[in-house]
Design a protein around this motif. Structure first.
Motif, PDB file in Angstrom:
ATOM      1  N   ASP A 264       0.843  -1.190   0.000  1.00 36.32           N
ATOM      2  CA  ASP A 264       0.000   0.000   0.000  1.00 36.32           C
ATOM      3  C   ASP A 264       0.886   1.251   0.000  1.00 36.32           C
ATOM      4  O   ASP A 264       2.118   1.156   0.017  1.00 36.32           O
ATOM      5  CB  ASP A 264      -0.976  -0.005   1.181  1.00 36.32           C
ATOM      6  CG  ASP A 264      -0.279  -0.040   2.541  1.00 36.32           C
ATOM      7  OD1 ASP A 264       0.898   0.403   2.630  1.00 36.32           O
ATOM      8  OD2 ASP A 264      -0.893  -0.496   3.512  1.00 36.32           O
ATOM      9  N   LYS A 265       0.265   2.424   0.008  1.00 37.50           N
ATOM     10  CA  LYS A 265       1.030   3.664  -0.096  1.00 37.50           C
ATOM     11  C   LYS A 265       1.920   3.916   1.112  1.00 37.50           C
ATOM     12  O   LYS A 265       2.875   4.692   1.034  1.00 37.50           O
ATOM     13  CB  LYS A 265       0.066   4.843  -0.306  1.00 37.50           C
ATOM     14  CG  LYS A 265      -0.622   4.814  -1.657  1.00 37.50           C
ATOM     15  CD  LYS A 265      -1.525   6.015  -1.850  1.00 37.50           C
ATOM     16  CE  LYS A 265      -2.192   5.981  -3.222  1.00 37.50           C
ATOM     17  NZ  LYS A 265      -3.086   7.154  -3.429  1.00 37.50           N
ATOM     18  N   SER A 266       1.611   3.274   2.213  1.00 34.97           N
ATOM     19  CA  SER A 266       2.454   3.416   3.407  1.00 34.97           C
ATOM     20  C   SER A 266       3.610   2.427   3.399  1.00 34.97           C
ATOM     21  O   SER A 266       4.325   2.296   4.387  1.00 34.97           O
ATOM     22  CB  SER A 266       1.615   3.231   4.672  1.00 34.97           C
ATOM     23  OG  SER A 266       1.121   1.899   4.746  1.00 34.97           O
ATOM     24  N   GLU A 267       3.775   1.718   2.294  1.00 35.90           N
ATOM     25  CA  GLU A 267       4.863   0.758   2.077  1.00 35.90           C
ATOM     26  C   GLU A 267       4.730  -0.495   2.939  1.00 35.90           C
ATOM     27  O   GLU A 267       5.700  -1.188   3.210  1.00 35.90           O
ATOM     28  CB  GLU A 267       6.230   1.416   2.299  1.00 35.90           C
ATOM     29  CG  GLU A 267       6.496   2.572   1.343  1.00 35.90           C
ATOM     30  CD  GLU A 267       7.895   3.141   1.476  1.00 35.90           C
ATOM     31  OE1 GLU A 267       8.579   2.834   2.485  1.00 35.90           O
ATOM     32  OE2 GLU A 267       8.310   3.890   0.575  1.00 35.90           O
ATOM     33  N   LYS A 268       3.497  -0.813   3.335  1.00 38.88           N
ATOM     34  CA  LYS A 268       3.246  -2.039   4.086  1.00 38.88           C
ATOM     35  C   LYS A 268       2.767  -3.134   3.137  1.00 38.88           C
ATOM     36  O   LYS A 268       1.892  -2.896   2.297  1.00 38.88           O
ATOM     37  CB  LYS A 268       2.188  -1.793   5.170  1.00 38.88           C
ATOM     38  CG  LYS A 268       2.658  -0.887   6.288  1.00 38.88           C
ATOM     39  CD  LYS A 268       1.588  -0.732   7.353  1.00 38.88           C
ATOM     40  CE  LYS A 268       2.070   0.176   8.485  1.00 38.88           C
ATOM     41  NZ  LYS A 268       1.006   0.347   9.520  1.00 38.88           N
ATOM     42  N   PRO A 269       3.301  -4.332   3.268  1.00 36.04           N
ATOM     43  CA  PRO A 269       2.889  -5.415   2.369  1.00 36.04           C
ATOM     44  C   PRO A 269       1.496  -5.937   2.703  1.00 36.04           C
ATOM     45  O   PRO A 269       1.117  -6.037   3.874  1.00 36.04           O
ATOM     46  CB  PRO A 269       3.950  -6.483   2.611  1.00 36.04           C
ATOM     47  CG  PRO A 269       4.450  -6.223   3.989  1.00 36.04           C
ATOM     48  CD  PRO A 269       4.372  -4.744   4.193  1.00 36.04           C
ATOM     49  N   GLN A 270       0.766  -6.282   1.656  1.00 29.67           N
ATOM     50  CA  GLN A 270      -0.561  -6.875   1.791  1.00 29.67           C
ATOM     51  C   GLN A 270      -0.519  -8.245   1.122  1.00 29.67           C
ATOM     52  O   GLN A 270      -0.452  -8.348  -0.104  1.00 29.67           O
ATOM     53  CB  GLN A 270      -1.615  -5.974   1.123  1.00 29.67           C
ATOM     54  CG  GLN A 270      -1.587  -4.532   1.574  1.00 29.67           C
ATOM     55  CD  GLN A 270      -1.944  -4.383   3.042  1.00 29.67           C
ATOM     56  OE1 GLN A 270      -2.874  -5.045   3.538  1.00 29.67           O
ATOM     57  NE2 GLN A 270      -1.226  -3.524   3.757  1.00 29.67           N
ATOM     58  N   ALA A 304      13.082  -5.511   1.772  1.00 27.00           N
ATOM     59  CA  ALA A 304      11.667  -5.552   2.155  1.00 27.00           C
ATOM     60  C   ALA A 304      10.895  -6.532   1.272  1.00 27.00           C
ATOM     61  O   ALA A 304       9.964  -7.200   1.733  1.00 27.00           O
ATOM     62  CB  ALA A 304      11.064  -4.152   2.040  1.00 27.00           C
ATOM     63  N   LEU A 305      11.286  -6.636   0.020  1.00 28.31           N
ATOM     64  CA  LEU A 305      10.639  -7.587  -0.886  1.00 28.31           C
ATOM     65  C   LEU A 305      10.891  -9.024  -0.429  1.00 28.31           C
ATOM     66  O   LEU A 305       9.966  -9.841  -0.352  1.00 28.31           O
ATOM     67  CB  LEU A 305      11.161  -7.375  -2.309  1.00 28.31           C
ATOM     68  CG  LEU A 305      10.675  -8.335  -3.396  1.00 28.31           C
ATOM     69  CD1 LEU A 305       9.153  -8.409  -3.442  1.00 28.31           C
ATOM     70  CD2 LEU A 305      11.229  -7.906  -4.755  1.00 28.31           C
ATOM     71  N   ASN A 311       8.883 -14.265   4.775  1.00 25.41           N
ATOM     72  CA  ASN A 311       8.455 -14.270   6.176  1.00 25.41           C
ATOM     73  C   ASN A 311       7.010 -13.866   6.391  1.00 25.41           C
ATOM     74  O   ASN A 311       6.462 -14.097   7.475  1.00 25.41           O
ATOM     75  CB  ASN A 311       9.370 -13.356   7.003  1.00 25.41           C
ATOM     76  CG  ASN A 311      10.785 -13.906   7.095  1.00 25.41           C
ATOM     77  OD1 ASN A 311      11.007 -15.102   6.892  1.00 25.41           O
ATOM     78  ND2 ASN A 311      11.741 -13.038   7.389  1.00 25.41           N
ATOM     79  N   GLN A 312       6.393 -13.247   5.394  1.00 21.07           N
ATOM     80  CA  GLN A 312       4.993 -12.858   5.550  1.00 21.07           C
ATOM     81  C   GLN A 312       4.075 -13.616   4.598  1.00 21.07           C
ATOM     82  O   GLN A 312       3.071 -14.176   5.030  1.00 21.07           O
ATOM     83  CB  GLN A 312       4.866 -11.336   5.382  1.00 21.07           C
ATOM     84  CG  GLN A 312       5.582 -10.581   6.519  1.00 21.07           C
ATOM     85  CD  GLN A 312       5.647  -9.090   6.288  1.00 21.07           C
ATOM     86  OE1 GLN A 312       6.536  -8.595   5.609  1.00 21.07           O
ATOM     87  NE2 GLN A 312       4.708  -8.373   6.852  1.00 21.07           N
TER      88      GLN A 312
END
Length: 336
Positions: A264-270, A304-305, A311-312
């Motif tokens: 998302d725009k906050s750089e959090k993975p979905q 982060a990728l 891990n997520q």
């Protein structure tokens, strides 16, 4: 006999696949550093610790499996200047219209835009830095097996059969041609063979199992489009029911990145439920392609990728243009 024994001893599954949770698949070799599908790119990927090295395969006019990502030649070779009259009405130069002897006359380079002559990836290996000759699937197998022999490693093949429906429309059976080469070199006898065969077309993977008796590992690739050339419905196959259907044919799936994770725009993975559903169906999940110079939208870094994927989202393996970066990230993770 000596050559046969060498082939057979080099086709066991790489120890890293079963000795660790995750593996790194080199996308067209170490293509972030050297021209894609060149033998130096494959050697670099091998040295950087990739467990598998990819070969995209198309057919020549004389039915020889050639390692090349496209069914066309004008984006990576000088075919337009060497054979200017051989393009089709759409202005493109098709591999299937050239014999292997003709293709061996071409100089190949990093990928470029035919209309402008400019490189597609401006920060990668320069167009003027090195030219090479395209090579066959058989030549690449012998090259990788030679590296395995001299290094004591056992890097496997990650072979994609490109556009079977197109080849069929041209009167050619690329599936049969590729299967014959892989089998001749000792791959595909069982699930322990150090080779994955991948395709965007489910009908091709079904043929390998049912018609050709391929007992090795198969992988279904998911396109970002909805329907494949053979009618494969990617969205339907990505559902829990579809993945269970796939598990009757294949051992793994290669979803495009947005099916697994977005930011998302906050750089959090979905993360989606794709990986969980695939694992519930007994399928291994590999995804990518990881590119340091082309990260997904809003993804802040290559670290982060990797974090999001492993891990997520919980994928098993990644396919990457930069094998060293994926290998280094995995090695830096704490032991479990």
């Amino acid at each position: 006999m000596k050559h046969l024994l060498l082939c057979l001893t080099l086709t066991l599954i790489p120890a890293s696949v079963w000795g660790a949770d995750h593996s790194v698949f080199a996308h067209r070799g170490a293509s972030g550093y050297l021209p894609e599908h060149s033998l130096p790119a494959k050697a670099m990927a091998h040295a950087q610790g990739a467990a598998f090295v990819e070969q995209d395969v198309v057919l020549t006019k004389d039915n020889v499996p050639l390692v090349l990502h496209d069914i066309h030649l004008e984006s990576t070779t000088d075919v337009a200047s060497r054979f200017p009259d051989r393009k089709r009405e759409d202005g493109r130069y098709y591999v299937i219209d050239f014999t292997l002897a003709e293709i061996k006359q071409l100089n190949a380079t990093q990928r470029f835009k035919p209309k402008t002559g400019k490189p597609v990836a401006t920060e990668r290996f320069p167009l003027t830095g090195y030219t090479y000759q395209l090579h066959t699937l058989e030549e690449e197998i012998r090259f990788i097996q030679g590296l395995n022999f001299s290094t004591g490693r056992n890097v496997g093949l990650f072979t994609e059969i490109k556009k079977p429906t197109f080849h069929q429309q041209e009167g050619r059976d690329i599936t049969k041609a590729v299967c014959e080469v892989l089998t001749r070199y000792g791959y595909g006898a069982d699930r322990n063979s150090a080779c994955w065969v991948q395709c965007f077309e489910l009908t091709t993977l079904q043929r390998l199992r049912e018609e050709f008796g391929w007992k090795g590992r198969l992988m279904m690739i998911f396109s970002g489009s909805k329907i494949g050339p053979d009618g494969s419905d990617y969205d339907a196959l990505a559902t829990p029911e579809g993945l269970k259907q796939l598990s009757r044919v294949v051992d793994g799936v290669f979803p495009n990145l947005p099916r697994v994770v977005t930011w998302d725009k906050s750089e959090k993975p979905q993360c989606s439920d794709f990986t969980r559903a695939a694992h519930d169906a007994g399928l291994r999940v590999i995804t990518g392609v990881i590119r340091r110079d082309d990260l997904p939208k809003h993804c802040p870094s290559i670290a982060a990728l990797h974090e999001a994927l492993f891990n997520q989202a919980g994928v098993d393996d990644v396919c990457t243009d930069f094998p060293d970066l994926s290998v280094q990230w995995l090695k830096a993770q704490p032991a479990r």
